[in-house]
Design a protein around this motif. Structure first.
Motif, short mmCIF file in Angstrom:
data_model
loop_
_atom_site.label_atom_id
_atom_site.label_comp_id
_atom_site.label_asym_id
_atom_site.label_seq_id
_atom_site.Cartn_x
_atom_site.Cartn_y
_atom_site.Cartn_z
N PHE A 97 40.50 38.95 39.43
CA PHE A 97 41.61 38.01 39.54
C PHE A 97 42.11 38.00 40.99
O PHE A 97 41.69 38.82 41.80
CB PHE A 97 42.77 38.40 38.59
N HIS A 144 37.52 31.87 41.65
CA HIS A 144 38.52 32.51 40.77
C HIS A 144 38.85 31.66 39.54
O HIS A 144 38.91 30.43 39.63
CB HIS A 144 39.81 32.78 41.54
N ARG A 146 41.24 33.32 37.23
CA ARG A 146 42.41 34.02 36.70
C ARG A 146 43.33 34.38 37.87
O ARG A 146 42.88 34.99 38.85
CB ARG A 146 41.90 35.31 36.04
#
Ligand code: SAM
Length: 482
Positions: A97, A144, A146
């Motif tokens: 994340f 990405h 998250r």
């Protein structure tokens, strides 16, 4: 004088100073009690149960004895069992994340944080919705899926409506094959009503670091602003759960207070959530105080070395086996590598801790919250994870399929992870490889996917996962999940 009661909703009763002091005395008195230490280690070990595994976890007293123990062979055993537990419940997957800083306006006076109100020379910035969009596109272009959104506490500049609007904007950006599929939120303690609104906005985990469980130090370290209220801050997770958020993330800012005290408090907090809400924390983070604009970590007397830090992580792993553990880019590659071996299940990658940092060519420092030690790109982190035997996972399936709180925990316990999380990790890794990876990363990645597909026990699941991965390779179809 408060009495210890893990079921109480009063901060000073479930994080009880007298109980912590007695725990520390008990741990100190037993730190060479080999018989007791062996029994605690045995209790922590995962045992097979049906198709899955079961772990008893440890009480704060038991875990504190392990943390106090300095016998090298016993520490090695702790590391070994921590790794075993991680393999049993999380396998070799590591979830990735990135933090997204929305605003550094803040009315608090936290002594360790450069965003404190009295810092008049730090540039203050708050993203507009267009800027949020631009940041999200930059994050999606890295790969990405998250995010953890971060903001200072400022009811005028960063009211809940602003946070909600940003969440909406983030979920609304679909750039090329990119998507942010889970937004975790790290904002100051708030009301049940606001937690309810965050839940309705579709957030993943609500994260709030306690900073320190030691009340007196807490009051000294947060001299002004709403965060000064120790009880309101400490009871935030109960309000979040009352508001319907059942994935909450705890954390202590190590370095502020004596680590043994913090550790006992942290495990007691987890026990409290379990006792009251029937589900413990979804994650625990282990940040350490870092250098930042006008902050020198040496101002705090309780810094811990890397070995002690590793031992803390291992002891957390043993105490709360079903809780995910997060280490950020505050830590170097070397420390992160070590922590991955003792139970960490999530890492951030390519983080920028400044407001608007992802759209800048060069890493900006003017609005930064703290120095980032691990400055590698996401592609480098992904490759490194695979080279060290981990599957980088961009999976966000659980909460989207309603597997939050105790439903997530039961999946974890049932041994279905290899038929569920494992293929999900492989499918999201395949998306990453096709859409974002460098050639070198692709090469290692496809080989890993081929090998790891063979480890899916159920033939039907393996067939579907392989089919989906082929679809990812040959089309723009994305977001498959079990
Ligand atoms: N303002 C919110 C709050 O009070 O919880 C949001 C959190 S802040 C953006 C994220 C976290 O960064 C804080 O909870 C704190 O633990 C951590 N932090 C602050 N200053 C730091 C420093 N100098 N080094 C490392 N971490 C720091």
């Amino acid at each position: 004088m408060y009495n210890y009661d893990p079921k109480s909703l009063k901060a000073e009763e479930f994080i009880n100073d007298a109980e912590i002091r007695e725990t520390l005395a008990y741990a100190e008195a037993n730190k060479n009690n080999v018989k007791l230490i062996d029994a605690i280690l045995e209790k922590a070990r995962p045992v097979k149960q049906g198709s899955g595994c079961k772990c008893a976890g440890l009480t704060h007293r038991e875990a504190s004895v392990l943390l106090a123990c300095e016998i090298p062979e016993k520490i090695e055993k702790m590391y070994e069992i921590a790794e075993e537990i991680k393999q049993a419940f999380y396998g070799n997957r590591i979830v990735l994340f990135a933090p997204l800083y929305l605003s550094n306006y803040c009315v608090n006076g936290c002594l360790y944080c450069p965003y404190h109100l009295k810092n008049k020379h730090i540039a203050r910035r708050k993203l507009t919705q267009d800027e949020v969009r631009a940041e999200v596109i930059a994050l999606q272009d890295m790969g990405h899926k998250r995010l953890a959104i971060e903001a200072g506490e400022d009811p005028v500049n960063n009211p809940i409506e602003y946070i909600l609007e940003c969440i909406d904007t983030i979920y609304g950006v679909h750039h090329k094959n990119g998507d942010i599929r889970r937004v975790n939120v790290n904002i100051a303690a708030t009301t049940v009503e606001n937690y309810r609104r965050l839940k309705e906005a579709g957030i993943g985990t609500y994260i709030l670091f306690q900073e320190t469980y030691h009340k007196e130090s807490y009051l000294r370290l947060h001299p002004t602003g709403p965060k000064h209220d120790y009880a309101y801050h400490t009871e935030a997770m109960d309000r979040a759960m009352e508001g319907g958020i059942d994935d909450v993330g705890l954390g202590v800012l190590f370095g502020l207070e004596l680590y043994k005290y913090e550790f006992a408090g942290l495990i007691m907090h987890a026990e409290h959530l379990e006792a009251v809400h029937g589900v413990g924390p979804h994650t625990i983070s282990v940040p350490r105080v870092k250098k930042a604009d006008d902050i020198d970590p040496d101002m705090f007397d309780n810094g811990i070395d890397d070995e002690t830090f590793t031992k803390i992580a291992a002891c957390i792993r043993l105490a709360v086996p079903y809780t995910g553990m997060i280490v950020s880019t505050r830590e170097s590659e070397e420390v992160r590598r070590r922590l991955l071996q003792v139970g960490i299940s999530q890492v951030s990658g390519a983080s920028r801790t400044s407001v608007g940092g992802y759209t800048e060519e060069e890493r900006p420092h003017d609005t930064e919250q703290f120095d980032v030690s691990d400055q590698r790109t996401l592609d480098e982190v992904v490759r490194w994870l695979m080279e060290t035997g981990h599957i980088p996972s961009f999976c966000t399936a659980c909460y989207r399929a309603g597997r939050t709180g105790d439903r997530f925990m039961s999946l974890c316990k049932s041994g279905q992870i290899l038929n569920c999380c494992h293929p999900n990790a492989l499918m999201t890794l395949a998306e990453y490889l096709v859409d974002y990876a460098s050639d070198e990363t692709k090469e290692i990645g496809w080989k890993m996917i081929d090998d790891e597909l063979m480890r899916i026990p159920k033939e039907s699941v393996r067939a579907v996962a392989s089919e989906n991965i082929e679809a990812i390779k040959s089309s723009n179809r994305r977001d498959f999940r079990f």
